[in-house]
Design an enzyme around this catalytic site. Sequence first.
Site: not given
Length: 307
Positions: A130, A182
């Site tokens: 991630e 994000t």
Amino acid sequence: MNKIKIQSPATVANLSCGFDILGLCLDKPYDEIEVIKIDEKKVIIDIIDSPYSNIPDNPLENTGGVPALGIIKDFNLDFGFNIKIKKGIPLCGGMGSSASTASGVVFAINKILNQKLTKKEMLKYALQGESVSVTDAHADNIAPCLLGGLTLIRDTKSLDIMKIPISDFYVSLIHPHFHISTQDARDILPKEIKLSSAIKQWGNIGALVLGFSSKNNSLIKRSMNDIIIEPVRSKLIKGFNEIKNRSIELGAIGCSISGSGPTMFALCDDKNIAENIIDFSNSFYKKNNIGCDTYLSNVNNSGPSII
Ligand code: HSE
């Protein structure tokens, strides 16, 4: 086992007021990932054609490649992996697409290694994956993706993560076609918040967790209220107020931004309500000439599954 093919699911991070600490696993959409053991000690990534195939095949830049390389190195494996990724989860949509690839690869490799990795190790490698897509990676997509159900991240650094009991719900996912990274959605957030806002927010989070674990939908309804992040981010999402207000009118328990958006989710205890929200959202975006995908999902309590 020399090869395995799995489905790795989408997730809803934050679940309104649980910024960076709550995440919910869905049964759709999902990525399909095949991992094949190869003799050479390296990672080869093949991206299978799909509407969302625009991701790097360089293992060092791929959220699945990085954990695979880490596992080969740390466990001193004398073989490598060919990883075939077919993305089914839209990119930069707020449905945990990068985390799905990272977690799915770790899950699949762990099966090939006869479950050698502990739960914490799996979370650690998925979080390394991630980190490719965002600085200061958070576990609220990888944890629900790997563990299934509703997860609470008490502490990211020590990976102190637990599952909160949750009953079944219908989740309408509305994904209007614009991208929000994000990182961008994090950069616009306030760095400091007022104590009075924090008190309201943690009251809601505590009550929301209790609502889920005690199956108290009216408590979930009044606690699913994010007064800190949603008011800032929702300004980036055309139609947010219309979708949210109508979803609540139609009978949703709650509605908010999925992860960092632009996807919105509505949590429902009735399939018809969830379908009506999807119908309204599709016609709303059609009228506004904005493309939109929608999904009707259930809670996925088990995470990735073998195909
Ligand atoms: N909790 C993160 C955020 C999740 O909202 O920025 C993003 O997927």
